[in-house]
Design an enzyme around this catalytic site. Sequence first.
Site, PDB file in Angstrom:
ATOM      1  N   GLN A  37       4.730   2.445  56.297  1.00  0.00           N
ATOM      2  CA  GLN A  37       5.254   3.533  55.469  1.00  0.00           C
ATOM      3  C   GLN A  37       4.500   3.623  54.156  1.00  0.00           C
ATOM      4  O   GLN A  37       4.454   2.652  53.396  1.00  0.00           O
ATOM      5  CB  GLN A  37       6.737   3.287  55.210  1.00  0.00           C
ATOM      6  CG  GLN A  37       7.395   4.276  54.262  1.00  0.00           C
ATOM      7  CD  GLN A  37       8.894   4.074  54.178  1.00  0.00           C
ATOM      8  OE1 GLN A  37       9.568   3.944  55.182  1.00  0.00           O
ATOM      9  NE2 GLN A  37       9.432   4.029  52.971  1.00  0.00           N
ATOM     10  N   GLY A  38       3.905   4.778  53.873  1.00  0.00           N
ATOM     11  CA  GLY A  38       3.158   4.978  52.636  1.00  0.00           C
ATOM     12  C   GLY A  38       3.962   5.786  51.633  1.00  0.00           C
ATOM     13  O   GLY A  38       3.688   6.978  51.426  1.00  0.00           O
ATOM     14  N   TYR A  39       4.955   5.167  51.018  1.00  0.00           N
ATOM     15  CA  TYR A  39       5.788   5.822  50.017  1.00  0.00           C
ATOM     16  C   TYR A  39       5.515   5.257  48.624  1.00  0.00           C
ATOM     17  O   TYR A  39       4.973   5.924  47.761  1.00  0.00           O
ATOM     18  CB  TYR A  39       7.275   5.639  50.363  1.00  0.00           C
ATOM     19  CG  TYR A  39       7.870   6.677  51.285  1.00  0.00           C
ATOM     20  CD1 TYR A  39       7.078   7.471  52.103  1.00  0.00           C
ATOM     21  CD2 TYR A  39       9.238   6.857  51.359  1.00  0.00           C
ATOM     22  CE1 TYR A  39       7.628   8.417  52.958  1.00  0.00           C
ATOM     23  CE2 TYR A  39       9.816   7.802  52.208  1.00  0.00           C
ATOM     24  CZ  TYR A  39       9.002   8.579  53.001  1.00  0.00           C
ATOM     25  OH  TYR A  39       9.553   9.507  53.833  1.00  0.00           O
ATOM     26  N   SER A  40       5.901   4.011  48.392  1.00  0.00           N
ATOM     27  CA  SER A  40       5.859   3.432  47.049  1.00  0.00           C
ATOM     28  C   SER A  40       4.435   3.338  46.503  1.00  0.00           C
ATOM     29  O   SER A  40       3.479   3.106  47.247  1.00  0.00           O
ATOM     30  CB  SER A  40       6.493   2.037  47.048  1.00  0.00           C
ATOM     31  OG  SER A  40       7.869   2.097  47.344  1.00  0.00           O
TER      32      SER A  40
ATOM     33  N   SER B  64       5.135  -2.577  54.020  1.00  0.00           N
ATOM     34  CA  SER B  64       5.504  -3.573  55.026  1.00  0.00           C
ATOM     35  C   SER B  64       4.597  -3.469  56.239  1.00  0.00           C
ATOM     36  O   SER B  64       4.412  -2.382  56.783  1.00  0.00           O
ATOM     37  CB  SER B  64       6.957  -3.379  55.469  1.00  0.00           C
ATOM     38  OG  SER B  64       7.841  -3.534  54.384  1.00  0.00           O
TER      39      SER B  64
ATOM     40  N   GLU C  24      17.066   5.828  57.891  1.00  0.00           N
ATOM     41  CA  GLU C  24      17.075   4.418  57.505  1.00  0.00           C
ATOM     42  C   GLU C  24      18.489   3.853  57.496  1.00  0.00           C
ATOM     43  O   GLU C  24      18.681   2.635  57.544  1.00  0.00           O
ATOM     44  CB  GLU C  24      16.441   4.273  56.115  1.00  0.00           C
ATOM     45  CG  GLU C  24      16.003   2.880  55.764  1.00  0.00           C
ATOM     46  CD  GLU C  24      15.166   2.856  54.492  1.00  0.00           C
ATOM     47  OE1 GLU C  24      14.303   1.973  54.365  1.00  0.00           O
ATOM     48  OE2 GLU C  24      15.367   3.732  53.628  1.00  0.00           O
TER      49      GLU C  24
ATOM     50  N   ASN D  99      19.595  -0.982  42.872  1.00  0.00           N
ATOM     51  CA  ASN D  99      21.044  -0.808  42.748  1.00  0.00           C
ATOM     52  C   ASN D  99      21.400   0.243  41.706  1.00  0.00           C
ATOM     53  O   ASN D  99      22.358   0.995  41.862  1.00  0.00           O
ATOM     54  CB  ASN D  99      21.702  -2.144  42.386  1.00  0.00           C
ATOM     55  CG  ASN D  99      21.963  -2.990  43.620  1.00  0.00           C
ATOM     56  OD1 ASN D  99      21.486  -2.690  44.714  1.00  0.00           O
ATOM     57  ND2 ASN D  99      22.715  -4.067  43.450  1.00  0.00           N
TER      58      ASN D  99
END
Length: 388
Positions: free
Chosen positions: A126-129, A161, A244, A367
């Site tokens: 996954q290429g998000y952050s 990841s 998710e 959070n």
Amino acid sequence: MDDTPELERFRAEAATWLESQLAGPFRDIRGLNNHVDLIERRRDWEQCLGAAGWSCVGWPAAYGGRDASIAQQVVFAEEYARARAPARIGHIGVELAGPTLLAFGTPDQKNRFLPDIAAGRAIWCQGYSEPNAGSDLANVRTKARRDGDRYIIDGQKIWTSMGQIADWCFVLCRTEPGSVGNKGLSFLLVNMHQPGVTVRPIRQMTGESEFSEVFFDGALAEVRDLVGADGNGWRVAMGLLGFERGVSTLAQQMQFRNELDALIELAKENGKAADPLIRQRLAQAQIGLRIMRFNALRLLANAESGQLSPEGYTYKLYWSTWHRDLGELVMDVAGPAAEIGETAERFPPLTTMFLMSRADTIYAGTNQIQRNIIAERALGLPREARGP
């Protein structure tokens, strides 16, 4: 989740198959909970699941699934964890990329990508952050410019990841020059095995490297691998995050169950179970886990509508806080022995769980961000003031 005869037959079939494989040809990877050990054997396991039709049971049969109901998907997730099957290195493709393509992909994209995911032939990441876009995902700066029938991508992703073993990556990037926030973003499918893609594993304090930095320097993606319209990537990205919080949450809870059971056994062995405060904390952990299950089932009851129910917004905050607290309880029960590595680079499994649990309240939205989401989306409270 009442056990009908049909559901019981499905449960028995899944449990029997899992036991036959994990007590037989795949006994060497039984119980592996990380995503870094014995990768080639784990690839074999993904392909074995695919060949038997157990890789993505909820998908349509046309793409390698079983057309399983929500109840059947829950049953398989529970039996998978109960059998102590290895953590899925294919889970990002199965749980995130695949459902997103089923919801937003073109027929061509579904035909080209879904069978390989279901068969375990393709591992996804996954290429998000990014370094400056974590919880604030709309701040992504990775750019892609169109050049004929392809996009040219430049930028950096982080905390990816399984980036070092992935074959494909879905990348949220900015395709409209000068755009800001969630406007002008696109969702591209990118081949990881090409010039212009550099992967650097990140060594964690556990001694493992599940995460990577990924650098795109002129990497290419075909226009036909754009999911959704150009500039409409935010809608696709948010749709993916909804998946998710699906059935995989039940498998996660079964892993939590395994960890709690191991902790209880440790407390019995070293005498900490006789401590009334430790016993009370173990009881609270048990109660918290049961509440988590009931809330997840309530969340899934609305899953087929395609809408995340209000209580669904609380799930990530609840489980990440519970798991963090369980990690702290692990260290109190284990004592100084937990601080001694099994090898020069590895800690005991429960210690590793404690160290990893510190990230639970950060990734997939901290959070603090989760509380904002609950307030604004679930409760309808005024939005937090944003800067210019």
